[in-house]
Design a protein around this motif. Sequence first.
Motif, PDB file in Angstrom:
ATOM      1  N   VAL A 270      52.978  -6.649-131.894  1.00  0.00           N
ATOM      2  CA  VAL A 270      51.821  -7.460-131.528  1.00  0.00           C
ATOM      3  C   VAL A 270      50.865  -7.491-132.706  1.00  0.00           C
ATOM      4  O   VAL A 270      50.722  -6.506-133.440  1.00  0.00           O
TER       5      VAL A 270
ATOM      6  N   LYS B 285      46.928  -8.195-133.837  1.00  0.00           N
ATOM      7  CA  LYS B 285      45.555  -8.274-133.363  1.00  0.00           C
ATOM      8  C   LYS B 285      44.682  -8.722-134.521  1.00  0.00           C
ATOM      9  O   LYS B 285      44.657  -8.068-135.567  1.00  0.00           O
ATOM     10  N   ARG B 286      44.018  -9.832-134.313  1.00  0.00           N
ATOM     11  CA  ARG B 286      43.203 -10.404-135.377  1.00  0.00           C
ATOM     12  C   ARG B 286      42.164  -9.399-135.861  1.00  0.00           C
ATOM     13  O   ARG B 286      41.412  -8.836-135.073  1.00  0.00           O
TER      14      ARG B 286
ATOM     15  N   GLU C 144      49.131 -21.065-123.496  1.00  0.00           N
ATOM     16  CA  GLU C 144      48.364 -20.161-124.358  1.00  0.00           C
ATOM     17  C   GLU C 144      47.360 -19.316-123.568  1.00  0.00           C
ATOM     18  O   GLU C 144      47.256 -18.113-123.774  1.00  0.00           O
ATOM     19  N   LYS C 145      46.627 -19.937-122.648  1.00  0.00           N
ATOM     20  CA  LYS C 145      45.606 -19.210-121.880  1.00  0.00           C
ATOM     21  C   LYS C 145      46.239 -18.112-121.035  1.00  0.00           C
ATOM     22  O   LYS C 145      45.772 -16.967-121.015  1.00  0.00           O
ATOM     23  N   ASP C 146      47.317 -18.448-120.319  1.00  0.00           N
ATOM     24  CA  ASP C 146      47.979 -17.462-119.465  1.00  0.00           C
ATOM     25  C   ASP C 146      48.646 -16.374-120.300  1.00  0.00           C
ATOM     26  O   ASP C 146      48.621 -15.193-119.931  1.00  0.00           O
ATOM     27  N   ALA C 147      49.262 -16.764-121.416  1.00  0.00           N
ATOM     28  CA  ALA C 147      49.908 -15.777-122.283  1.00  0.00           C
ATOM     29  C   ALA C 147      48.888 -14.774-122.811  1.00  0.00           C
ATOM     30  O   ALA C 147      49.160 -13.566-122.886  1.00  0.00           O
ATOM     31  N   MET C 148      47.712 -15.251-123.155  1.00  0.00           N
ATOM     32  CA  MET C 148      46.662 -14.362-123.660  1.00  0.00           C
ATOM     33  C   MET C 148      46.246 -13.355-122.587  1.00  0.00           C
ATOM     34  O   MET C 148      46.050 -12.172-122.863  1.00  0.00           O
ATOM     35  N   LEU C 149      46.151 -13.814-121.340  1.00  0.00           N
ATOM     36  CA  LEU C 149      45.776 -12.920-120.244  1.00  0.00           C
ATOM     37  C   LEU C 149      46.830 -11.838-120.018  1.00  0.00           C
ATOM     38  O   LEU C 149      46.502 -10.712-119.624  1.00  0.00           O
TER      39      LEU C 149
ATOM     40  N   GLY D 155      48.894 -10.741-122.416  1.00  0.00           N
ATOM     41  CA  GLY D 155      49.140  -9.984-123.644  1.00  0.00           C
ATOM     42  C   GLY D 155      50.463 -10.291-124.304  1.00  0.00           C
ATOM     43  O   GLY D 155      51.066  -9.416-124.945  1.00  0.00           O
TER      44      GLY D 155
ATOM     45  N   LEU E 127      52.966 -13.661-126.330  1.00  0.00           N
ATOM     46  CA  LEU E 127      52.824 -14.869-127.132  1.00  0.00           C
ATOM     47  C   LEU E 127      52.918 -16.122-126.268  1.00  0.00           C
ATOM     48  O   LEU E 127      53.674 -16.165-125.289  1.00  0.00           O
ATOM     49  N   ALA E 128      52.169 -17.134-126.648  1.00  0.00           N
ATOM     50  CA  ALA E 128      52.271 -18.430-125.969  1.00  0.00           C
ATOM     51  C   ALA E 128      53.697 -18.956-126.073  1.00  0.00           C
ATOM     52  O   ALA E 128      54.335 -18.843-127.114  1.00  0.00           O
TER      53      ALA E 128
END
Length: 256
Positions: free
Chosen positions: A72, A74-75, A198-203, A205, A207-208
Amino acid sequence: MTGLFTPDAFSETGGGPLYVQLHRRIAEAIASGELKPGDSLPPERELAAMTGLSRVTVRKGVEALVASGQLVQKRGSGTFVAPRVERLEQALSLLTSFTEDMRRRGMQVESRWLSRAVMPPAPEEVMALGLGANDQVARLERVRSSDGVPLAIERASLPASILPDPERVETSLYAVLASRGHRPVRAVQRISAANLAEKDAMLLGVLAGVAGLRIERVSYLPSGQVVEFTRSLYRGDAYDFAVELKLAPEAERTAE
């Protein structure tokens, strides 16, 4: 860790493309436990210097591991070995809530609430719940986690007459419904494949675009009234759904 990335570990003449060799070495280190969940990888520039590979080659090898969910990024923090996700199996023959299912396994359950409110229904909620023109719905949206790992996004809609105070639901929706005498006794559930937006993937954790499971459930009271319309998204790397199949009565008679 430095032994993983020595220049003599990579060969121009054998073992496939250099980015694949890097990918393979890191993946094998994760599988063997040499690299553990949470361990950080050196920055791209440093990794290129350690291996003697170009930064483009390093980036390509690391991106492939990120895409597969083994690493993973992390920016502002770097690249890390992803948390290990235990794969769970859920029987489709039992009508249970997420909370009941996880507690039955002895696992800790957490919810991160995104919204809990009573509001006018969307057309699909009117259809699924059999609502009238002036009815409202209690809508609950949350991320469901177990032992700190996000597993599912759950979006539940119920007639406001059944659940007038959705804020009362803290952990188990079915426990609250049972306390009101509205525990569902049967449900129709549909499962389909989905690529996570993208939104759901972010929730969750991840990748989109990675694979997930979309589950739509309509649950009923003993009277036949629809009590729940829930749409959930599950991580595809964490869940298996299993169902027991039995020979149909007609086939049993034929076999005798």
